[in-house]
Design an enzyme around this catalytic site. Structure first.
Site, PDB file in Angstrom:
ATOM      1  N   TYR A   1      10.282   8.098  -6.094  1.00 52.42           N
ATOM      2  CA  TYR A   1       9.866   9.201  -5.130  1.00 52.42           C
ATOM      3  C   TYR A   1      10.759  10.538  -5.432  1.00 52.42           C
ATOM      4  O   TYR A   1      11.890  10.637  -5.392  1.00 52.42           O
ATOM      5  CB  TYR A   1      10.370   8.857  -3.881  1.00 52.42           C
ATOM      6  CG  TYR A   1       9.426   7.795  -2.878  1.00 52.42           C
ATOM      7  CD1 TYR A   1       8.364   8.249  -2.243  1.00 52.42           C
ATOM      8  CD2 TYR A   1       9.465   6.400  -3.353  1.00 52.42           C
ATOM      9  CE1 TYR A   1       7.513   7.375  -1.416  1.00 52.42           C
ATOM     10  CE2 TYR A   1       8.753   5.447  -2.583  1.00 52.42           C
ATOM     11  CZ  TYR A   1       7.705   6.223  -1.827  1.00 52.42           C
ATOM     12  OH  TYR A   1       6.766   5.257  -1.225  1.00 52.42           O
TER      13      TYR A   1
ATOM     14  N   THR B   1       5.313   7.716  -6.939  1.00 50.10           N
ATOM     15  CA  THR B   1       4.510   7.927  -5.907  1.00 50.10           C
ATOM     16  C   THR B   1       4.334   9.239  -5.276  1.00 50.10           C
ATOM     17  O   THR B   1       5.313   9.823  -4.746  1.00 50.10           O
ATOM     18  CB  THR B   1       5.012   6.790  -4.662  1.00 50.10           C
ATOM     19  OG1 THR B   1       5.068   5.468  -5.085  1.00 50.10           O
ATOM     20  CG2 THR B   1       4.083   6.782  -3.447  1.00 50.10           C
TER      21      THR B   1
ATOM     22  N   LYS C   1       0.853   6.983  -8.433  1.00 49.51           N
ATOM     23  CA  LYS C   1       0.124   6.513  -7.373  1.00 49.51           C
ATOM     24  C   LYS C   1      -0.193   7.413  -6.301  1.00 49.51           C
ATOM     25  O   LYS C   1       0.727   8.501  -5.842  1.00 49.51           O
ATOM     26  CB  LYS C   1       1.159   5.642  -6.720  1.00 49.51           C
ATOM     27  CG  LYS C   1       0.695   4.678  -5.651  1.00 49.51           C
ATOM     28  CD  LYS C   1       1.834   3.514  -5.256  1.00 49.51           C
ATOM     29  CE  LYS C   1       1.338   2.912  -4.100  1.00 49.51           C
ATOM     30  NZ  LYS C   1       1.496   3.456  -2.811  1.00 49.51           N
TER      31      LYS C   1
ATOM     32  N   HIS D   1      -1.703   5.184   0.678  1.00 49.58           N
ATOM     33  CA  HIS D   1      -0.496   4.562   1.325  1.00 49.58           C
ATOM     34  C   HIS D   1      -0.753   3.457   2.563  1.00 49.58           C
ATOM     35  O   HIS D   1       0.067   3.703   3.540  1.00 49.58           O
ATOM     36  CB  HIS D   1       0.433   5.837   1.666  1.00 49.58           C
ATOM     37  CG  HIS D   1       1.918   5.536   1.386  1.00 49.58           C
ATOM     38  ND1 HIS D   1       2.203   6.127   0.297  1.00 49.58           N
ATOM     39  CD2 HIS D   1       2.940   5.061   1.795  1.00 49.58           C
ATOM     40  CE1 HIS D   1       3.783   5.897   0.115  1.00 49.58           C
ATOM     41  NE2 HIS D   1       3.972   5.258   1.111  1.00 49.58           N
TER      42      HIS D   1
ATOM     43  N   ARG E   1      -0.914   5.187   6.172  1.00 53.22           N
ATOM     44  CA  ARG E   1       0.503   5.717   6.660  1.00 53.22           C
ATOM     45  C   ARG E   1       0.592   7.196   6.474  1.00 53.22           C
ATOM     46  O   ARG E   1       1.520   7.780   6.740  1.00 53.22           O
ATOM     47  CB  ARG E   1       1.599   5.096   6.119  1.00 53.22           C
ATOM     48  CG  ARG E   1       1.804   3.519   6.293  1.00 53.22           C
ATOM     49  CD  ARG E   1       2.995   3.111   5.526  1.00 53.22           C
ATOM     50  NE  ARG E   1       2.902   1.475   5.511  1.00 53.22           N
ATOM     51  CZ  ARG E   1       3.494   0.721   6.417  1.00 53.22           C
ATOM     52  NH1 ARG E   1       4.216   1.451   7.385  1.00 53.22           N
ATOM     53  NH2 ARG E   1       3.508  -0.429   6.548  1.00 53.22           N
TER      54      ARG E   1
ATOM     55  N   ASP F   1      -4.876   0.365  -4.619  1.00 54.02           N
ATOM     56  CA  ASP F   1      -4.035  -0.047  -3.626  1.00 54.02           C
ATOM     57  C   ASP F   1      -4.646   0.086  -2.189  1.00 54.02           C
ATOM     58  O   ASP F   1      -5.389   0.906  -2.077  1.00 54.02           O
ATOM     59  CB  ASP F   1      -2.739   0.542  -3.752  1.00 54.02           C
ATOM     60  CG  ASP F   1      -1.584   0.416  -2.637  1.00 54.02           C
ATOM     61  OD1 ASP F   1      -1.157  -0.660  -2.442  1.00 54.02           O
ATOM     62  OD2 ASP F   1      -1.444   1.531  -1.771  1.00 54.02           O
ATOM     63  N   SER F   2      -4.219  -0.527  -1.198  1.00 55.31           N
ATOM     64  CA  SER F   2      -4.574  -0.246   0.203  1.00 55.31           C
ATOM     65  C   SER F   2      -5.948  -1.101   0.471  1.00 55.31           C
ATOM     66  O   SER F   2      -7.187  -0.689   0.089  1.00 55.31           O
ATOM     67  CB  SER F   2      -4.644   1.114   0.397  1.00 55.31           C
ATOM     68  OG  SER F   2      -3.757   2.040   0.067  1.00 55.31           O
TER      69      SER F   2
ATOM     70  N   ARG G   1      -7.246  -7.895   1.160  1.00 54.50           N
ATOM     71  CA  ARG G   1      -6.878  -8.909   1.997  1.00 54.50           C
ATOM     72  C   ARG G   1      -7.614 -10.406   1.466  1.00 54.50           C
ATOM     73  O   ARG G   1      -7.418 -11.292   2.330  1.00 54.50           O
ATOM     74  CB  ARG G   1      -7.669  -8.806   3.478  1.00 54.50           C
ATOM     75  CG  ARG G   1      -6.994  -7.403   4.166  1.00 54.50           C
ATOM     76  CD  ARG G   1      -5.744  -7.589   4.594  1.00 54.50           C
ATOM     77  NE  ARG G   1      -5.221  -6.427   5.342  1.00 54.50           N
ATOM     78  CZ  ARG G   1      -4.389  -5.386   4.638  1.00 54.50           C
ATOM     79  NH1 ARG G   1      -4.352  -5.400   3.404  1.00 54.50           N
ATOM     80  NH2 ARG G   1      -4.136  -4.469   5.286  1.00 54.50           N
TER      81      ARG G   1
END
Length: 342
Positions: free
Chosen positions: A134, A160, A207, A231, A234, A262-263, A266
């Protein structure tokens, strides 16, 4: 009522047990997202717009779901996501996530927002690791950690980059789980990618890509891999799902670098759908949290076992022998309303 054996549990059961066992703050955080949570809900539901094309007359019995990424052979195209808040689940949760991921033989992306530094992650696991920085932590710390990761044999490093504004849970910006300080955003600039390329000789991952323009800028600035991610809902409420953005990014990259998703994953079926739409692999965040929150390292290992079995089932029933051979040909687009009633 007697709890069934872990090896018989599915992801929904792990989620239920995690909610019962972890502190309320941890559940709120892992079940939370920005403002109305529209993006949070859209991420997994977007997968319902795609149906599989069943095929039974073929010779595929035991599909090979392994891939190679950053020079490492991986048994499954699923990777533990760089979650910085596993420590909310418990004092040992970060180590347990690393141990469970290693037991599964999987790769793990580690977050600079976590309490463990690269040395701590390497002590916890010998599996392939990727350090994700970060930039709001400051270039000095980012450089130190990136070089440390390289010295420790990490597979790659990255940034990220979508935290131009800090993450939100509802209408609140939570304190950093790393040091308890207020979170802050950081201007996203391609110069940071160029700078990171100067710090290490490892592949550099970017990312937070959600569109073609950003994808082209990142690759032209030296990115060696991209992660399509919002994210986990978020950052921006009423954003597209990551899956909806994936084909656009894949087309823009034009096979120059691998694209990860990503995200919203399931299930193992979701992984296959992501591969069919052009992803090389996917990152798993919340399901890993359910596993570690329910049963520690064993729970994380179980998450990977579930995803692997589901992937193999889908590939067998669509006639695909290897993960690298999954294409859009196995999918139908359900324009009639895959999201209705969910």
């Amino acid at each position: 009522m007697t709890e069934k054996p872990l090896e018989q549990m599915g992801l929904s059961e792990l989620r239920t047990i995690m909610r019962q066992r972890v502190p309320a703050e941890a559940w709120k955080h892992f079940n939370g997202a920005a403002e109305t949570k529209a993006t949070f809900y859209r991420n997994p539901r977007a997968f319902h717009f795609y149906l599989f094309r069943q095929k039974i007359f073929h010779d595929v019995n035991e599909p090979d779901i392994s891939i190679e990424l950053f020079g490492h052979a991986l048994p499954i195209p699923a990777i533990t996501a760089p979650v910085g808040s596993f420590s909310l689940i418990g004092d040992h949760a970060e180590r347990e996530v690393a141990e469970g991921t290693e037991r599964a033989g999987a790769m793990m992306f580690t977050s600079q927002a976590a309490k463990l530094d690269p040395k701590g992650w390497r002590r916890a696991a010998k599996s392939p690791l990727v350090f994700m920085a970060y930039m709001n932590r400051g270039r000095e710390e980012v450089s130190e950690y990136a070089k440390m990761a390289e010295d420790l044999g990490f597979a790659a490093v990255g940034i990220t980059m979508d935290t131009v504004r800090p993450v939100k849970i509802g209408d609140e910006v939570p304190l950093s789980t790393k040091d308890g300080k207020p979170r802050k955003g950081h201007k996203s600039t391609p110069k940071d990618i160029e700078w990171m390329k100067e710090q290490v000789s490892l592949p550099v991952v970017v990312k937070g890509i959600m569109g073609a323009d950003d994808a082209r800028i990142a690759v032209n600035s030296g990115a060696d891999a991209l992660v399509v991610s919002n994210h986990g809902g978020r950052i921006l409420d009423f954003n597209r799902s990551a899956l909806e953005a994936l084909p656009e990014v894949v087309d823009a990259v034009n096979a120059r670098v691998p694209v990860l998703l990503d995200s919203g994953i399931r299930s193992g079926g979701d992984i296959v759908k992501a591969l069919a739409l052009g992803a090389k692999a996917v990152l798993i965040g919340r399901p890993v949290a359910w596993g570690v929150g329910a049963f520690g390292a064993r729970g994380v290992e179980r998450v990977y076992a579930i995803l692997a079995e589901e992937m193999q089932r889908v590939m067998t029933l669509t006639g695909v022998a290897r993960a690298g051979e999954v294409t859009r040909a196995i999918l139908f687009r359900d324009e009639a309303g895959g999201l209705r009633g969910l």
